[in-house]
Design a protein around this motif. Structure first.
Motif, PDB file in Angstrom:
ATOM      1  N   SER A  22      15.040   4.235  11.204  1.00  0.00           N
ATOM      2  CA  SER A  22      14.741   3.727  11.938  1.00  0.00           C
ATOM      3  C   SER A  22      14.544   5.397  13.007  1.00  0.00           C
ATOM      4  CB  SER A  22      16.829   4.134  12.791  1.00  0.00           C
ATOM      5  OG  SER A  22      17.532   4.924  12.397  1.00  0.00           O
ATOM      6  N   ALA A  23      14.184   5.358  14.049  1.00  0.00           N
ATOM      7  CA  ALA A  23      13.330   6.544  14.404  1.00  0.00           C
ATOM      8  C   ALA A  23      15.109   7.630  14.633  1.00  0.00           C
ATOM      9  CB  ALA A  23      13.767   6.248  16.413  1.00  0.00           C
ATOM     10  N   GLU A  24      16.186   7.957  14.343  1.00  0.00           N
ATOM     11  CA  GLU A  24      17.592   8.815  14.149  1.00  0.00           C
ATOM     12  C   GLU A  24      17.131   9.109  12.632  1.00  0.00           C
ATOM     13  OE1 GLU A  24      17.978   5.671  15.921  1.00  0.00           O
ATOM     14  OE2 GLU A  24      17.431   6.921  17.822  1.00  0.00           O
ATOM     15  N   SER A  25      16.640   7.776  11.946  1.00  0.00           N
ATOM     16  CA  SER A  25      17.141   8.931  10.170  1.00  0.00           C
ATOM     17  C   SER A  25      15.898   9.666   9.613  1.00  0.00           C
ATOM     18  CB  SER A  25      16.539   7.087   9.122  1.00  0.00           C
ATOM     19  OG  SER A  25      17.550   6.044  10.078  1.00  0.00           O
ATOM     20  N   PRO A  26      16.211  10.289   8.646  1.00  0.00           N
ATOM     21  CA  PRO A  26      15.362  11.566   8.717  1.00  0.00           C
ATOM     22  C   PRO A  26      14.583  10.540   7.340  1.00  0.00           C
ATOM     23  CG  PRO A  26      17.755  11.099   7.280  1.00  0.00           C
ATOM     24  CD  PRO A  26      18.038  10.094   7.920  1.00  0.00           C
ATOM     25  N   VAL A  27      13.429  11.207   7.639  1.00  0.00           N
ATOM     26  CA  VAL A  27      12.078  10.472   6.882  1.00  0.00           C
ATOM     27  C   VAL A  27      12.263  11.264   5.423  1.00  0.00           C
ATOM     28  CG1 VAL A  27       9.416  10.944   6.054  1.00  0.00           C
ATOM     29  CG2 VAL A  27      10.472  11.269   8.611  1.00  0.00           C
ATOM     30  N   THR A  28      12.044   9.939   4.620  1.00  0.00           N
ATOM     31  CA  THR A  28      11.884  10.339   3.478  1.00  0.00           C
ATOM     32  C   THR A  28      10.318  10.487   2.824  1.00  0.00           C
ATOM     33  OG1 THR A  28      14.236   9.370   3.766  1.00  0.00           O
ATOM     34  CG2 THR A  28      13.719   9.661   1.169  1.00  0.00           C
ATOM     35  N   ASP A  29      10.482  10.720   1.578  1.00  0.00           N
ATOM     36  CA  ASP A  29       9.179  10.750   1.670  1.00  0.00           C
ATOM     37  C   ASP A  29       9.281  10.234  -0.514  1.00  0.00           C
ATOM     38  OD1 ASP A  29       6.487  11.512   0.286  1.00  0.00           O
ATOM     39  OD2 ASP A  29       7.399  13.403  -0.504  1.00  0.00           O
ATOM     40  N   TYR A  30       8.612   9.004  -0.419  1.00  0.00           N
ATOM     41  CA  TYR A  30       8.575   8.606  -1.842  1.00  0.00           C
ATOM     42  C   TYR A  30       7.116   8.629  -2.647  1.00  0.00           C
ATOM     43  CZ  TYR A  30      12.862   5.869  -0.309  1.00  0.00           C
ATOM     44  OH  TYR A  30      13.614   6.048   0.290  1.00  0.00           O
ATOM     45  N   CYS A  31       7.408   8.367  -3.802  1.00  0.00           N
ATOM     46  CA  CYS A  31       6.582   8.952  -4.697  1.00  0.00           C
ATOM     47  C   CYS A  31       6.104   7.138  -5.381  1.00  0.00           C
ATOM     48  CB  CYS A  31       6.440   9.794  -5.674  1.00  0.00           C
ATOM     49  SG  CYS A  31       5.099  10.254  -7.025  1.00  0.00           S
ATOM     50  N   LEU A  32       4.988   6.475  -5.770  1.00  0.00           N
ATOM     51  CA  LEU A  32       5.176   5.740  -5.686  1.00  0.00           C
ATOM     52  C   LEU A  32       4.615   4.868  -7.307  1.00  0.00           C
ATOM     53  CD1 LEU A  32       3.317   3.142  -2.672  1.00  0.00           C
ATOM     54  CD2 LEU A  32       5.280   3.254  -3.851  1.00  0.00           C
ATOM     55  N   LYS A  33       5.731   4.644  -8.071  1.00  0.00           N
ATOM     56  CA  LYS A  33       5.489   4.190  -9.656  1.00  0.00           C
ATOM     57  C   LYS A  33       3.648   3.265 -10.123  1.00  0.00           C
ATOM     58  CE  LYS A  33       9.516   5.930 -10.429  1.00  0.00           C
ATOM     59  NZ  LYS A  33      10.943   5.694 -11.395  1.00  0.00           N
ATOM     60  N   THR A  34       3.815   2.233  -9.399  1.00  0.00           N
ATOM     61  CA  THR A  34       2.669   1.250  -9.606  1.00  0.00           C
ATOM     62  C   THR A  34       1.610   1.158  -8.705  1.00  0.00           C
ATOM     63  OG1 THR A  34       4.040  -0.461  -8.235  1.00  0.00           O
ATOM     64  CG2 THR A  34       4.589  -0.071 -10.547  1.00  0.00           C
ATOM     65  N   VAL A  35       0.336   0.765  -9.149  1.00  0.00           N
ATOM     66  CA  VAL A  35      -0.516   0.415  -8.728  1.00  0.00           C
ATOM     67  C   VAL A  35      -0.009  -1.172  -6.989  1.00  0.00           C
ATOM     68  CG1 VAL A  35      -2.537  -0.935  -8.480  1.00  0.00           C
ATOM     69  CG2 VAL A  35      -1.247  -0.540 -10.680  1.00  0.00           C
ATOM     70  N   THR A  36      -0.924   0.556  -6.117  1.00  0.00           N
ATOM     71  CA  THR A  36      -0.329  -0.045  -4.933  1.00  0.00           C
ATOM     72  C   THR A  36      -0.997  -1.869  -4.076  1.00  0.00           C
ATOM     73  OG1 THR A  36       0.528   1.585  -4.404  1.00  0.00           O
ATOM     74  CG2 THR A  36       0.253   0.220  -2.371  1.00  0.00           C
ATOM     75  N   PHE A  37      -1.089  -2.715  -4.233  1.00  0.00           N
ATOM     76  CA  PHE A  37      -1.563  -3.534  -3.048  1.00  0.00           C
ATOM     77  C   PHE A  37      -2.347  -3.155  -1.885  1.00  0.00           C
ATOM     78  CE2 PHE A  37      -2.584  -6.516   0.322  1.00  0.00           C
ATOM     79  CZ  PHE A  37      -3.227  -7.377  -1.120  1.00  0.00           C
ATOM     80  N   GLY A  38      -3.841  -2.919  -1.605  1.00  0.00           N
ATOM     81  CA  GLY A  38      -4.363  -2.867  -0.708  1.00  0.00           C
ATOM     82  C   GLY A  38      -5.200  -1.648  -0.502  1.00  0.00           C
ATOM     83  N   VAL A  39      -4.903  -0.678  -1.934  1.00  0.00           N
ATOM     84  CA  VAL A  39      -5.658   0.191  -2.313  1.00  0.00           C
ATOM     85  C   VAL A  39      -7.626   0.127  -2.528  1.00  0.00           C
ATOM     86  CG1 VAL A  39      -5.249   2.906  -3.696  1.00  0.00           C
ATOM     87  CG2 VAL A  39      -3.687   2.159  -1.918  1.00  0.00           C
TER      88      VAL A  39
END
Length: 136
Positions: A22-39
Motif C-alpha cells: 500500500s502507499a503507507e507500506s515500506p518499499v521492499t526490494d526483491y531479487c527474482l530467482k527465475t526467468v521472468t515473463f515479459g523480459v
C-alpha cells in the motif's frame, strides 16, 4: 515454463523489482530467482534451457533429444512419426525427459488415440481436437 527455470546466482541481481502493498507500506526490494515473463531474453533462455536438457538427457532418452532440440518452440512441441509404436515411444521419452527437469507436459494431443492411452485425461488437450469429419 519460465518459472521453472532458475537464474544463475551471478545474474539474479539484474532481475530486481520493488514492491509495496500500500502507499503507507515500506518499499521492499526483491531479487527474482527465475526467468521472468515479459523480459525480452525470456524465450531465448527457455529455448537454451531445453537445448541443454536435450544434451543432458540424450543418453537416457535418445528419441527425445532431437525432438526437444529441433521440434520445440518455447513451450510448444510439434512432432510426428511414421508408425504408432515409435510415436508412442517418442512421446514417452519426451514426457520423461522434460519431467526430469520439472517441466510437466499438459495438453497432449495426437491424431491417433492409441498414442495417448497411457496418459491421464487431465494431461490431454481435447480428445476430439484432431478428429476430422469424413468427407462425403
Amino acid at each position: 515454463m519460465y518459472r521453472q527455470i532458475l537464474i544463475h546466482d551471478d545474474d539474479k541481481q539484474f532481475q530486481r523489482i520493488i514492491f509495496r502493498k500500500s502507499a503507507e507500506s515500506p518499499v521492499t526490494d526483491y531479487c527474482l530467482k527465475t526467468v521472468t515473463f515479459g523480459v525480452n531474453c525470456a524465450p531465448y533462455l527457455a529455448i537454451r534451457t531445453l537445448h541443454q536438457l536435450a544434451t543432458d538427457t540424450a543418453a537416457i532418452y535418445p528419441l527425445a533429444a532431437p525432438i526437444i532440440r529441433n521440434q520445440t518452440y518455447v513451450d510448444d512441441i510439434l512432432s510426428g512419426s511414421h508408425d504408432i509404436d515409435s510415436a508412442s515411444e517418442s512421446l514417452f521419452q519426451v514426457v520423461n525427459a522434460l519431467k526430469s527437469a520439472g517441466f510437466i507436459l499438459k495438453k497432449l494431443t495426437a491424431n491417433n488415440a492409441t498414442i495417448l492411452q497411457q496418459y491421464s485425461k487431465e494431461d490431454l488437450l481435447d480428445s476430439n481436437f484432431l478428429k476430422f469429419e469424413s468427407a462425403s
